[in-house]
Design an enzyme around this catalytic site. Sequence first.
Site, PDB file in Angstrom:
ATOM      1  N   TYR A 185      -6.219 -21.501 -40.224  1.00 16.78           N
ATOM      2  CA  TYR A 185      -7.432 -21.044 -40.907  1.00 16.78           C
ATOM      3  C   TYR A 185      -7.419 -21.584 -42.341  1.00 16.78           C
ATOM      4  O   TYR A 185      -6.492 -21.313 -43.101  1.00 16.78           O
ATOM      5  CB  TYR A 185      -7.464 -19.520 -40.890  1.00 16.78           C
ATOM      6  CG  TYR A 185      -8.780 -18.855 -41.280  1.00 16.78           C
ATOM      7  CD1 TYR A 185      -9.807 -19.536 -41.915  1.00 16.78           C
ATOM      8  CD2 TYR A 185      -8.987 -17.516 -41.011  1.00 16.78           C
ATOM      9  CE1 TYR A 185     -10.986 -18.915 -42.257  1.00 16.78           C
ATOM     10  CE2 TYR A 185     -10.172 -16.867 -41.350  1.00 16.78           C
ATOM     11  CZ  TYR A 185     -11.165 -17.576 -41.975  1.00 16.78           C
ATOM     12  OH  TYR A 185     -12.340 -16.953 -42.326  1.00 16.78           O
ATOM     13  N   CYS A 186      -8.457 -22.361 -42.698  1.00 16.29           N
ATOM     14  CA  CYS A 186      -8.633 -22.862 -44.057  1.00 16.29           C
ATOM     15  C   CYS A 186      -7.368 -23.621 -44.502  1.00 16.29           C
ATOM     16  O   CYS A 186      -6.974 -24.580 -43.863  1.00 16.29           O
ATOM     17  CB  CYS A 186      -8.981 -21.713 -44.998  1.00 16.29           C
ATOM     18  SG  CYS A 186      -9.480 -22.222 -46.667  1.00 16.29           S
ATOM     19  N   LEU A 187      -6.736 -23.197 -45.594  1.00 10.84           N
ATOM     20  CA  LEU A 187      -5.525 -23.866 -46.060  1.00 10.84           C
ATOM     21  C   LEU A 187      -4.423 -23.819 -45.001  1.00 10.84           C
ATOM     22  O   LEU A 187      -3.627 -24.759 -44.881  1.00 10.84           O
ATOM     23  CB  LEU A 187      -5.059 -23.208 -47.361  1.00 10.84           C
ATOM     24  CG  LEU A 187      -3.735 -23.656 -47.964  1.00 10.84           C
ATOM     25  CD1 LEU A 187      -3.693 -25.166 -48.153  1.00 10.84           C
ATOM     26  CD2 LEU A 187      -3.508 -22.954 -49.302  1.00 10.84           C
TER      27      LEU A 187
ATOM     28  N   GLY B 169      -4.985 -24.157 -41.926  1.00 12.59           N
ATOM     29  CA  GLY B 169      -5.329 -25.258 -41.035  1.00 12.59           C
ATOM     30  C   GLY B 169      -4.907 -26.595 -41.610  1.00 12.59           C
ATOM     31  O   GLY B 169      -4.470 -27.494 -40.872  1.00 12.59           O
TER      32      GLY B 169
ATOM     33  N   PHE C 157      -9.971 -23.284 -38.068  1.00  9.96           N
ATOM     34  CA  PHE C 157     -11.081 -22.497 -38.596  1.00  9.96           C
ATOM     35  C   PHE C 157     -11.389 -22.992 -40.011  1.00  9.96           C
ATOM     36  O   PHE C 157     -10.524 -22.954 -40.886  1.00  9.96           O
ATOM     37  CB  PHE C 157     -10.725 -21.007 -38.683  1.00  9.96           C
ATOM     38  CG  PHE C 157     -10.465 -20.318 -37.378  1.00  9.96           C
ATOM     39  CD1 PHE C 157     -10.830 -20.886 -36.170  1.00  9.96           C
ATOM     40  CD2 PHE C 157      -9.866 -19.066 -37.356  1.00  9.96           C
ATOM     41  CE1 PHE C 157     -10.594 -20.229 -34.973  1.00  9.96           C
ATOM     42  CE2 PHE C 157      -9.626 -18.402 -36.168  1.00  9.96           C
ATOM     43  CZ  PHE C 157      -9.990 -18.985 -34.976  1.00  9.96           C
TER      44      PHE C 157
END
Length: 614
Positions: A347-349, A351, A375
């Site tokens: 998710y975000c960072l 990811g 994500f």
Amino acid sequence: MAKDAKTPQNPGSPGTTPAGFRLPDPEMVSRTMADVAERGHRIVTEFLNRQTLSAGQDGAPGPDPLHLGSAFLDMTTRLMANPARLVQAQLGFWQDYLTLWQNTARRMWGEDVQPVIAEDSKDRRFKDEAWRDNEVFDFIKQSYLLSARYFTNVVHAADDLEPKTAQKVDFYTRQFVDAMSPSNFLMTNPEVLRKTAETGGENLLRGLQNLLSDLERGKGKLKIRMTDDSKFTIGENIAVSPGKVVYQNDLMQLIQYSPATEQVLKRPLLIVPPWINKFYILDLRPKNSFVRWAVSQGHTVFVISWVNPDEKLAEKSFEDYMLEGPYAALDAIEQATGEKAVNAIGYCLGGTLLSATLARMAAKRENRIKSATFFTTMVDFEEAGELSVFIDEEQLRALEGRMSKRGFLEGREMATTFNMLRANDLIWSFVVQNYLLGQEPFPFDLLYWNDDSTRMPAAMHSFYLRRMYQQNDLVKPGAIELGGTPLDLRKVKLPTYILSTREDHIAPWKSTYRATQIYGGPVRFVLAASGHIAGVANPPESGKYSHWVAESLPPSPDDWFASATELAGSWWPDWHRWVSGLDKAKVPAREPGAGGLPAIEEAPGSYVKVMASD
């Protein structure tokens, strides 16, 4: 005495003026002002003492940390090189303003006139009917909107500005324009004036108390309270999915969640959240918990809960986060379940870290991760959106200087940056509610999570900002080495699911879409409605927010969207069909702590409960 005369009122109790304005309770005024004097003196003294300690030896202020002066000077210079365009913008503004004056006068005489300029239907600042029904407030509103448009048009009229300079000028011009909204001031907000009349100004006294409390929370800096955080306790009514911590190291705890089905998918699911915020965005409440939902679909869910770092972890690097994060988690999952192969979500960072981990695994021919889901994740930072406003060389040096003093970035600095991306929703709306209307914040799980900020280790954060945002090295084959291995995202060939959100201010979807042209394996791209958080935490039962899907992945995100089909409701079932279709094998449910790793403590663990004490 005349029949309609009013008897004198008891000076010790609130009364009512002939005009219907309620007078405040004098005792409340006295108590408030005494409290203001005492608390205000203490806050200012503490703030000045800290400023003296943090200043240089000569006490002089440092350079412009945002590099705004030179940006606006460059814009002004280029504007003056074409004065005709500036004059044209001014004439257009004054013509519109004259029309507004005329329309207001006609409306006062009873005529029905169309607005010169109308607010966006989604603009919640002007939701009160008085902004439209009352001629004076309608005039104030339209005057502001005309001025805002004029400022924006002037900024955009500057020719040949370097793109990053133009973006910075545009961003801070909008910050100024948003701050100057008439909705933010007592005398030009009809809702606040009405409340003041109804309460005899007690709303303003309560607002003053709220302001002082927020200054105390921020130790002299304004730290706006967005929600009633007294109503939430992590592990009691938020982040409550049952499970156990089965592994921990300096950087993270690994949580294994309890099964909800008798049979589970053979492949465990590892979730790598960002460490800019805490993991429980995916486990807020049972009704909107992605973790709980995934468990109910038969996944054995493991989640990394990152530590809230202090100065002792200042030298922890991006490589450390990879080795002590996903790599350590994979080893622990194998011990706990006997399974080497997992599905992974970043998710975000988180990811971005997962993509770097996959690139290293590809280079070393490791295949423990069988599928990857991202994500709202950027790996190509060429067009990183408005966060790049904060990432020029001067600002990075200033940031690194601040981090070097403590060994980490204060949690509130990052939170303030994110809030500025949506200033009207995340700053000014609370100024109005808390300080002008004098209301207590409403308990809201998402805003509690948003305010639960985390710190960033100095070494890791400097690497991330410079090598990703500033230099965009992650998409350059071999430009970054982690664990002695050059990274090449093109070698990542496993099945990939990319979830982006249409109104994302942090990871713009057109930037995240670039990953579809990089990875070498089969890719499914899905675009959800709403933003970086709400578009992800969107359970099927809510019936909110649609999503778009398409089978082809053309180079242009606009071409993809033109061919995409909009589907009602959450994207979660689409993802589950995708990931479970990769391997349908099932095994008996796994209880946390019953395998090769004994339980350390109950979920959500102790790391997530460490608050940033800035």
